[in-house]
Design an enzyme around this catalytic site. Structure first.
Site, short mmCIF file in Angstrom:
data_model
loop_
_atom_site.label_atom_id
_atom_site.label_comp_id
_atom_site.label_asym_id
_atom_site.label_seq_id
_atom_site.Cartn_x
_atom_site.Cartn_y
_atom_site.Cartn_z
N ASN C 118 0.82 -1.21 0.00
CA ASN C 118 0.00 0.00 0.00
C ASN C 118 0.85 1.25 0.00
O ASN C 118 0.57 2.20 0.70
CB ASN C 118 -0.94 -0.02 1.20
CG ASN C 118 -0.26 -0.66 2.39
OD1 ASN C 118 0.96 -0.57 2.50
ND2 ASN C 118 -1.02 -1.30 3.25
N CYS C 119 1.92 1.25 -0.79
CA CYS C 119 2.63 2.51 -0.95
C CYS C 119 2.78 2.82 -2.42
O CYS C 119 2.75 1.93 -3.25
CB CYS C 119 3.99 2.48 -0.25
SG CYS C 119 5.27 1.62 -1.15
N LEU C 120 2.88 4.08 -2.75
CA LEU C 120 2.94 4.47 -4.15
C LEU C 120 4.29 4.10 -4.77
O LEU C 120 5.30 4.09 -4.10
CB LEU C 120 2.74 5.99 -4.26
CG LEU C 120 1.33 6.46 -3.99
CD1 LEU C 120 1.29 7.97 -3.90
CD2 LEU C 120 0.38 5.98 -5.10
#
Lengths: 121, 98, 120
Positions: C118-120
């Site tokens: 869940n990180c860009l």
């Protein structure tokens, strides 16, 4: 740019039978990382997800209880559990690994009605 | 008000009961896929439908037809795919039960 | 959610006589292959010179993974650092100086964890 929504995720499945419980938590963590306001409701067999002392090494699965214990670090503090579902299964809050608020059916209806979006797993 | 969709047969899943329990007055339930088996008269699930006049019941016509079923049109209204979309727009939230 | 073990290895390298597989982004294919020597090699590829301050975070990340079976996104990692190492180091600025650009992702890679989902 960003729009904050109130998301309610209803977790209704027991933890190790299929991938849905984990997918639901991944959605919760991701949504929270993107500043969304996430609430979780554990209902039906979903309450089994919260049971203490899961040791899933025995079935070569990721430990669902460990993932749930990360919720607080992700800022997810609205964690509800369906009181009727606990009672049906002869469980009490002492059996659960995260701090939850137990709710009645009317409180659950209010949660559903007051959020912006419901995800049902 | 919430539009609930149910896609499992009541003979193999408890989601119809679970869903009804969470329904508020004015909510709707739309039976789709194997969910449409809940709409048949003379069955336990049809009794449940009759016992909940506060909920609006619908069934997806193509799914009924495909399975050789018809609806009574009294307690359960049928909708086509466009009707499904209209319902989804009319109700503020959609909750899929599966 | 595929675990890191299921990813197709696309890059194999022999480290200390043992074949170690990496995916196309440079994450370990098998988390059990990790050791400090492997970490140094990953760090070198990413142009990071590992100092004690880096190792502190790397070990903390591995502890996080052990505790939660999850590679943390930035914010929970910062919170965890606050709990474990104290407030001074609990900032994204501090992490950015150690692990430039995308700290959660880069530090996870060097620590031998799966890429954070869940990180860009």
């Amino acid at each position: 740019m960003s729009v904050q929504k109130n998301l309610l995720l209803i977790c209704r499945k027991a933890p190790y039978g299929n991938a849905l419980p984990r997918e639901a938590i991944d959605i919760a963590l991701a949504a929270s990382a993107f500043d969304q306001n996430v609430s979780l409701l554990f209902s039906g067999d979903g309450v089994w997800q919260l049971l203490k002392q899961q040791k899933s090494d025995s079935i070569n699965s990721k430990n669902h209880g460990k993932v749930l214990s990360a919720l607080a670090l992700y800022g997810i503090e609205n964690i509800y559990v369906d009181n009727d579902s606990l009672k049906q299964r002869n469980l009490s809050k002492d059996n659960l690994l995260v701090d939850t608020k137990s709710v009645t059916i009317n409180e659950i209806k209010a949660l559903c009605n007051n959020c912006d979006t419901i995800f049902n797993f | 008000m919430i539009l609930h969709t149910i896609n499992k047969s009541p003979y193999s899943s408890a989601i119809f009961n679970d869903c009804l329990r969470l329904c508020s007055d004015g909510d709707a339930i739309l039976f789709i896929e194997d969910g449409v088996y809940a709409t048949q008269q003379g069955t336990d699930s049809y009794q449940l439908i009759e016992q909940h006049p506060e909920v609006n019941f619908f069934a997806l016509a193509p799914d009924l037809e495909a399975r050789g079923l018809t609806s009574d049109q009294a307690k359960v209204l049928t909708v086509d795919d466009n009707g499904f979309v209209e319902l989804a727009v009319k109700y503020q939230k959609v909750q899929s039960w599966y | 959610m595929p675990s890191a073990k299921n990813k197709q290895p696309v890059n194999a390298q022999i480290i200390n006589g043992k074949t170690v597989n990496f995916d196309k982004e440079g994450f370990l294919s098998d988390l059990n292959d990790w050791n400090p020597a492997v970490a140094n090699i990953i760090a070198k590829k990413e142009n990071v010179q590992l100092e004690d301050t880096h190792w502190e975070i790397i070990h903390l990340l591995r502890q996080f993974y052990d505790q939660f079976e999850l590679s943390p996104a930035m914010r929970p990692l910062v919170k965890y650092i606050a709990q474990q190492l104290g407030k001074e180091k609990a900032s994204s600025m501090y992490l950015l100086t150690l692990f430039p650009n995308s700290p959660a992702k880069l530090a996870s890679k060097i620590a031998g964890l799966p890429k954070p989902d869940n990180c860009l």
